[in-house]
Design an enzyme around this catalytic site. Structure first.
Site, short mmCIF file in Angstrom:
data_model
loop_
_atom_site.label_atom_id
_atom_site.label_comp_id
_atom_site.label_asym_id
_atom_site.label_seq_id
_atom_site.Cartn_x
_atom_site.Cartn_y
_atom_site.Cartn_z
CB CYS A 1 -0.93 -0.02 1.21
SG CYS A 1 -1.93 1.46 1.35
CB CYS B 1 -0.76 2.64 3.98
SG CYS B 1 -2.23 2.00 3.20
CG ASP B 2 2.94 1.16 4.60
OD1 ASP B 2 2.48 1.68 5.63
OD2 ASP B 2 2.68 0.00 4.25
#
Ligand code: NAP
Length: 313
Positions: free
Chosen positions: A133, A136-137
């Site tokens: 992701c 997200c990261d």
């Protein structure tokens, strides 16, 4: 105690949320069940540029807007992991890890999950440098060297997103041609800090006690092994259907995708499937929304036909 609804929707991504909007707006009682937060894969998507009415919108923001629409006419949403769906004809039982529901209609909208490559180090370093992701990261690897594995739309589009954060992004692909759409390819080719490592099979994600330090690859032409140094590896090598618990219904193909007709109907009356989980889905948010609209509208006639048979009897 069994909770009763007209419609139970399994999976709360764009397809499920649209079906919920249509069904609840037709005054049917609707429960949406998801094992995670509503939004599905939109939550893992950085920029969405091919959804009508938005030049560009972040995936999680689009999820938020769809959720607001889907609950506006009274549809409910709950956490739950579906273990089994039992067809009794006019009703279905949906068993989750901690609840049981009865519904006249079930809509399978459970989508798909990013596939793992299955190489040593992948699971060990998941969350410690291995991610599925970018939105997200990605920020953890600001101004660093990032590796993206895969050659489809997900890999190439997320690489373009990561290139805005990272110093450099290397796309490692097992062939010398991308599978991604032309527009996604062109953008990546035109981005200065994206480069490509062609014909490389990923052999291992390597690291120290704490985190990833590199990706070991094998060049399929020269048969030479090498290590690409990185602390961040984003893996986008395809998707698998989320159809656990639905195996007994006889609606899946050999790989677990749901088979439907053009009206999103499976071969079990009263069970529909929409979005990425369908075998024939083109796996786009707009298409998932379209599927949800078809099922959310057509199920009204099905429910009507159930009461008609009751009156005739
Ligand atoms: P995909 O299209 O199936 O592509 C998977 C990529 O990973 C392929 O390039 C494949 O290589 C590679 N791959 C597969 N297994 C591998 C392995 N074990 N090791 C290394 N590489 C491997 O998957 P996706 O990119 O996740 O996309 C899924 C669906 O969603 C597609 O239909 C896509 O079009 C759609 N999608 C659309 C958008 C958009 O329209 N904006 C965005 C994202 C996704 P090969 O090419 O050699 O097979």
């Amino acid at each position: 105690m069994t909770q009763k609804y007209d419609v139970v929707i399994i999976g709360v991504g764009p397809a499920g949320m649209t079906a919920a909007t249509y069904a609840s707006r037709a005054n049917l009682s609707v429960m949406m069940i998801d094992k995670g937060i509503y939004g599905g894969q939109m939550n893992d998507t950085a920029e969405v540029e091919n959804y009508p009415a938005f030049d560009s919108i972040l995936g999680p923001d689009l999820a938020e807007k769809m959720y607001a629409s889907s609950t506006r006419f009274g549809a409910e949403y709950t956490f739950g992991e579906v273990q089994n769906v039992i067809d009794h004809g006019k009703t279905k039982t949906i068993v989750t890890d901690d609840e049981q529901y009865e519904a006249k209609v079930v809509i399978v909208a459970s989508g798909a999950t990013h596939r793992h490559i299955g190489v040593p180090g992948e699971d060990k370093y998941s969350g410690r440098g291995v991610s599925y992701c970018a939105v997200c990261d990605g920020a953890f690897f600001k101004n660093e060297q990032i590796v993206v594995i895969g050659g489809g739309d997900s890999a190439v589009e997320e690489a373009s997103y990561l290139a805005n954060l990272a110093k450099d992004v290397t796309i490692v692909h097992r062939r010398d041609q991308l599978r991604a759409s032309r527009i996604a390819q062109k953008r990546a080719f035109d981005t200065d800090n994206i480069d490509f490592s062609w014909n490389k099979r990923t052999e291992e994600i390597i690291g120290d006690d704490e985190k990833v330090t590199g990706v070991k690859v094998l060049d399929k032409i020269s048969n030479q092994e090498s290590v690409i140094k990185t602390n961040g590896v984003f893996i986008y090598v395809g998707i698998d259907p989320n159809t656990q618990g639905l195996e007994n219904l006889g609606i899946l193909d050999e790989k677990g995708w749901v088979l439907t007709d053009d009206n999103m109907q499976t071969k079990v009356p009263g069970i529909y499937a929409v979005g990425d989980v369908r075998k024939d889905s083109i796996r786009q948010i707009a298409a998932a929304v379209g599927d949800g609209a078809v099922a959310g509208k057509i199920l009204f006639d099905y429910i009507q036909s159930l009461s008609d048979t009751e009156i005739e009897a």
